[in-house]
Scaffold this motif. Structure first.
Motif, mmCIF file in Angstrom:
data_model
loop_
_atom_site.group_PDB
_atom_site.id
_atom_site.type_symbol
_atom_site.label_atom_id
_atom_site.label_comp_id
_atom_site.label_asym_id
_atom_site.label_seq_id
_atom_site.Cartn_x
_atom_site.Cartn_y
_atom_site.Cartn_z
ATOM 1 N N LYS A 1 0.837 -1.206 0.000
ATOM 2 C CA LYS A 1 0.000 0.000 0.000
ATOM 3 C C LYS A 1 0.871 1.255 0.000
ATOM 4 C CE LYS A 1 -3.561 0.174 2.674
ATOM 5 N NZ LYS A 1 -4.402 0.103 3.894
ATOM 6 N N THR A 2 1.163 1.716 -1.205
ATOM 7 C CA THR A 2 1.943 2.929 -1.403
ATOM 8 C C THR A 2 1.289 3.726 -2.530
ATOM 9 O OG1 THR A 2 3.367 1.957 -3.103
ATOM 10 C CG2 THR A 2 4.077 1.714 -0.803
ATOM 11 N N TYR B 1 -5.139 -1.065 -6.080
ATOM 12 C CA TYR B 1 -6.048 -1.407 -4.986
ATOM 13 C C TYR B 1 -7.031 -0.293 -4.604
ATOM 14 C CZ TYR B 1 -2.951 1.380 -2.012
ATOM 15 O OH TYR B 1 -2.212 2.396 -1.468
ATOM 16 N N GLU B 2 -6.827 0.904 -5.090
ATOM 17 C CA GLU B 2 -7.651 2.025 -4.662
ATOM 18 C C GLU B 2 -9.135 1.768 -4.957
ATOM 19 O OE1 GLU B 2 -7.351 6.873 -4.772
ATOM 20 O OE2 GLU B 2 -6.805 5.759 -6.581
ATOM 21 N N LEU C 1 -3.077 -6.577 2.206
ATOM 22 C CA LEU C 1 -1.997 -6.109 1.348
ATOM 23 C C LEU C 1 -0.789 -5.774 2.211
ATOM 24 C CD1 LEU C 1 -3.996 -3.772 -1.075
ATOM 25 C CD2 LEU C 1 -3.479 -6.213 -1.330
ATOM 26 N N GLN D 1 -0.957 2.479 -5.928
ATOM 27 C CA GLN D 1 -2.331 2.853 -5.582
ATOM 28 C C GLN D 1 -3.360 2.384 -6.606
ATOM 29 O OE1 GLN D 1 -2.565 7.014 -4.713
ATOM 30 N NE2 GLN D 1 -4.159 6.735 -3.187
ATOM 31 N N GLU E 1 -9.778 -2.268 -1.959
ATOM 32 C CA GLU E 1 -8.725 -2.911 -1.174
ATOM 33 C C GLU E 1 -9.151 -4.267 -0.633
ATOM 34 O OE1 GLU E 1 -6.072 -2.156 2.851
ATOM 35 O OE2 GLU E 1 -6.868 -0.429 1.764
#
Length: 253
Positions: free
Chosen positions: A190-191, A198-199, A214, A195, A202
């Motif tokens: 999750k960075t 998964y934005e 994650l 993004q 999630e």
């Protein structure tokens, strides 16, 4: 003003560390007492990271990873500030495109390789010449599980990370016995960089992981801290998957 390195203290250079995985690695190294130089493209973001990590133990060097002058300057400034550079973490990377590799602009492919692979080799050459050749140390290359299998829609990124894994093997062979070289292959962490993967979904993205979440930068930070320690003194040429168990699902219909 940075502090002098105490007797027995170690120094690390972490590229692409103003946020995300690189920041998580720098944070883990600072927490155990290392002095750390971090690099990043954005000078303001880099300054914020230095302030958060502790300006008494961390310096920031702004520049683009693929720029050979920046590679040399980063190592030179680390040596000037701390007098040594025991560890290198090649984390800087890019993935500017999403789509089929068969349709990829070759200029973009070259950019991906320049940043993700050639820059890592450049930084390794610079740290080797400046300190590690005569004093030893360790290198950790941040690869990806995308480099371990086909990676639909991020093919150039995956191919570059496969090259990073092989670069790890080549350097581990050539720089032994004084320098250990290993890689870490994370799954989705999750960075901001990841993004888009998964934005807004999630929970759905995490559901396919046996560990049901994650990754977080601290997960990779802990693995890197281990590989850059005497506890890993007999480990070199390895790629550690830090993937929440996602590869356990390979081949499961």
């Amino acid at each position: 003003m940075t502090e002098q390195v105490p007797a027995g203290g170690k120094v690390a250079l972490v590229t692409g560390a103003s946020r995300g995985i690189g920041y998580g690695i720098a944070e883990a190294l600072v927490a155990r007492g290392d002095r750390v130089a971090i690099t990043g493209r954005n000078e303001d973001t880099l300054k914020e990271a230095v302030a958060q990590l502790g300006a008494d133990r961390v310096i920031g060097i702004a520049g683009r990873a693929h720029d050979e002058a920046h590679q040399a300057a980063a190592v030179e400034q680390t040596m000037e500030a701390f007098g040594r550079v025991d560890y290198l973490v090649n984390n800087a990377g890019t993935n500017p495109v999403f789509g089929p590799i068969a349709e990829l602009d070759l200029a973009v492919a070259r950019k991906v390789f320049e940043t993700n692979v050639i820059s890592a080799l450049g930084f390794a050459q610079q740290t080797w010449k400046a300190w590690q050749k005569d004093n030893g140390g360790a290198i950790v290359n941040i690869a990806s599980i995308a480099g371990l299998s086909a990676s639909p829609f991020v093919g150039a990124y995956g191919v570059s990370k496969a090259a990073m894994i092989n670069l790890t093997l080549q350097l581990a062979h050539e720089l032994a016995p004084s320098v250990r070289v290993n890689a870490i292959a994370p799954a989705v962490v999750k960075t901001k960089f990841a993004q888009a993967l998964y934005e807004g979904r999630e929970a759905e993205a995490a559901a396919s992981y046996p560990l049901q979440r994650l990754g977080a930068p601290r997960d990779v930070g802990g693995a890197a801290e281990f590989l850059l320690s005497d506890r890993a003194a007999w480990i070199t040429g390895q790629t550690l998957q830090v993937d929440g168990g996602i590869f356990l699902n390979a081949g499961v219909g």
